[in-house]
Design an enzyme around this catalytic site. Sequence first.
Site, PDB file in Angstrom:
ATOM      1  N   SER A 682      14.882   0.248   7.871  1.00  0.00           N
ATOM      2  CA  SER A 682      15.193   0.531   9.278  1.00  0.00           C
ATOM      3  C   SER A 682      16.247  -0.398   9.870  1.00  0.00           C
ATOM      4  O   SER A 682      16.715  -0.165  10.993  1.00  0.00           O
ATOM      5  CB  SER A 682      13.922   0.458  10.121  1.00  0.00           C
ATOM      6  OG  SER A 682      13.367  -0.833  10.071  1.00  0.00           O
ATOM      7  N   LYS A 725       8.002  -1.099  18.034  1.00  0.00           N
ATOM      8  CA  LYS A 725       9.334  -1.697  18.146  1.00  0.00           C
ATOM      9  C   LYS A 725       9.833  -1.671  19.587  1.00  0.00           C
ATOM     10  O   LYS A 725      10.400  -2.652  20.088  1.00  0.00           O
ATOM     11  CB  LYS A 725      10.310  -0.962  17.233  1.00  0.00           C
ATOM     12  CG  LYS A 725      10.016  -1.136  15.750  1.00  0.00           C
ATOM     13  CD  LYS A 725      10.937  -0.274  14.898  1.00  0.00           C
ATOM     14  CE  LYS A 725      10.649  -0.427  13.412  1.00  0.00           C
ATOM     15  NZ  LYS A 725      11.525   0.428  12.577  1.00  0.00           N
TER      16      LYS A 725
END
Length: 785
Positions: A682, A725
């Site tokens: 990611s 996140k």
Amino acid sequence: MEKTDKPELNYPEIMPVLPVRDTAIFPMIIVPLMIKDDDNINLIDDALKGDKLIIVAMVKDKKKKDKDLIKTYKIATICKIIKFTSEKEGRVLAVQGLSRANIDEIISEHPYKQARITELKNIEHSGKEIDSQMTDIWILFKQIVNLSPHLANELVKISLHIDQPGPLADMITSTLKLDRKKKQEMLETLDVKKRLEKLNLFLNEEIQFKSMGKELQEEVEMGLDQSKREYYLKEQLKTIKEKLGMDQSEISEIEELQEKFDEKDLPKDARKVVNKELKRLSKMQPISPEYTVSRTYLDWFFDLPWLDSTDDMLDIKQAEKILHQHHYNLEKIKQRILEYLSVRKLNPAHKGPILCFTGPPGTGKTSLGRSIAEALGRKFIRISLGGVRDEAEIRGHRRTYVGALPGRIIQGLKKAGSNNPVFMLDEIDKLGTDFRGDPASALLEVLDPEQNFSFADHYLELEFDLSKVMFITTANQLDPIPSPLLDRMEVLELVGYTEDEKINIATRFLIKRQIIEHGLAIKKVLFRKSAIRKIIRGYTREAGLRNMEREIGSVCRGLARRVAEGAKDKFIITDKNIHEFLGNPKFTSDLQTRTSIPGVAIGMAWTASGGDILFVEATMMPGQKSLVLTGQLGEIMKESAQTALSYIRSNAKHLNISDDFYQNHDLHIHVPAGAIPKDGPSAGITILTALTSLLTSRSIKPQLSMTGEVTLRGAVLPVGGVKEKVLAANRYGIKHIILPHDNRRDLDDIPDKIKKQLNFYFVKQMDEVLKIAFNPIKKKLCKKT
């Protein structure tokens, strides 16, 4: 039991009843009795003023102390009071038995019992058979006297002078040390022939026991067998205690277990196993090691809740109120629990779900399980699986092993006392595996509603129904959990809390708890919201609440010291004075400073402790076309860096970068916090953006972070952990977030208040990322060297 026709009454029809606990009294026998109860003393005083006649009846249950609950046997003895004296030990009553009698009716209870009675006569027999029985009894009685040092030889001579079978049986029975119930049985036997037959049986049993005792005594004296010596001494001690009235229990251990067996509600298969084990135990000597093993095994069977359940509280409104009372937010999980209750209400046979709460530490996974149990009205049991490596911890040890016990599942059910508790298996992601087996594989049967109705524990060697148990598991991360085990569970995620949620939880729960735990008065301490916000932003950056509660506890400790030193004022904690207790803030915001130069980009990462942000720094120096990667990067993250570099080299012209920028240079990519391992795809777009920023000398917009996987063609692929996140980015003061286009649906899980504070950009290609990320050009492009 036979009763003669109504005889001619030789005694009053109504007599006072004296209950006795230890023995039955026989006709023609003089017996001393210890009298302690005041009511009985009144009874004796009244009898002494009259004809001195009373009915002496043995109580059925000698353990009962409440005189109103004491019940006596119907067959008793008419006695005459011979003497009543006061000794040092107490008042002693001497009575002589006169005749058997039946208590027809209790006509009064106070001040003592009085009863209407009927005298009973013996059913006499005569002839050679009776004479033969009397002879056998004389012989047997003589043997017992010879084996019993406490019995005088004169008793044999006295018995030889009794020529009537009934009185002979009564005299010998009264001298023997028989069980109280056996003596009562002899008193109730009116048929003389049957009385002799029973006495013959009792005498033979007594001879066997006395002979065994004599043999053991001889072996003890010879020093042949230490274990038998101990057994004999214990038996002797037991006899002494009984003589002194110290041991009131005359029920053997086997009889005690048999009573438990008769009273315990067990499944059919379990009853067979217990019955077989009881018979086996009855044939063992108590000194045998196997005896203890078998006894412990039976105790487990009797203590387990085979068929014992608690009733579910199926009031949906009340359950919802309890869940709201103990937990703030967590609406998705609360809704799931209320749905389960609703289904249970409509279909009581519904099998319990296997829920798995996953999320960072301190987010309330364990405490939520306790609240679910309260909402259901069930018992709550928690076991920790962290570090468990032995399969026997789940399935138990076989009985052949020394110190064998059932597994933790069965032990938990015993502790709960019901077969339908809420059973929490904490830290299931931290199970281990070694040569002792795989505990996770043993849990496959436990956590499968289609199989756990017949869970097999090695110790019990019998199936136990776990289908009524509501299992809840917790984990910080799902990756370590084996796929077959994870497939059996319904995963519910508890992500980190927002700042507003933390403030609400602290205000409602944490502050009050810490004030009370530190001995302070709630009315004397006030935390302003500004102080709580300062703790969240400056002293803790976590997804959960543990560190925040610790900091609140630190403030309370400081206040406790001031109170102990004599301070009596009310304490108000604000963002201005909180440093007096916690010192300088541990965290400061340096986002803008670190991203003000080209080559630095902010990414977002998922961790087991919740989300976090990470900085990606890139620099270039003269060298030999090498790519250096530092910061404890995993293989996948290294591949993302290689992919980013390949994309830039293949699209250098499009990005306004010199084609040969890599020819005589080395590139170095570093991800700070180098002591922490990092991995995953990611960070792909973050690495590519940082390299592009370096090579184009363009700085990235402040307060901007991004996440997404990048391909060689520049496509941006979706990633996981978006909610964690985003919440982490919000905690660090990020205002702009770039996400893959396919992650747009994940915004539904993010609180609306957080979404309003952030600007989201959804991208499909790296061109879109770079267009959003860069500030206007301030330098010329990199030239050839």
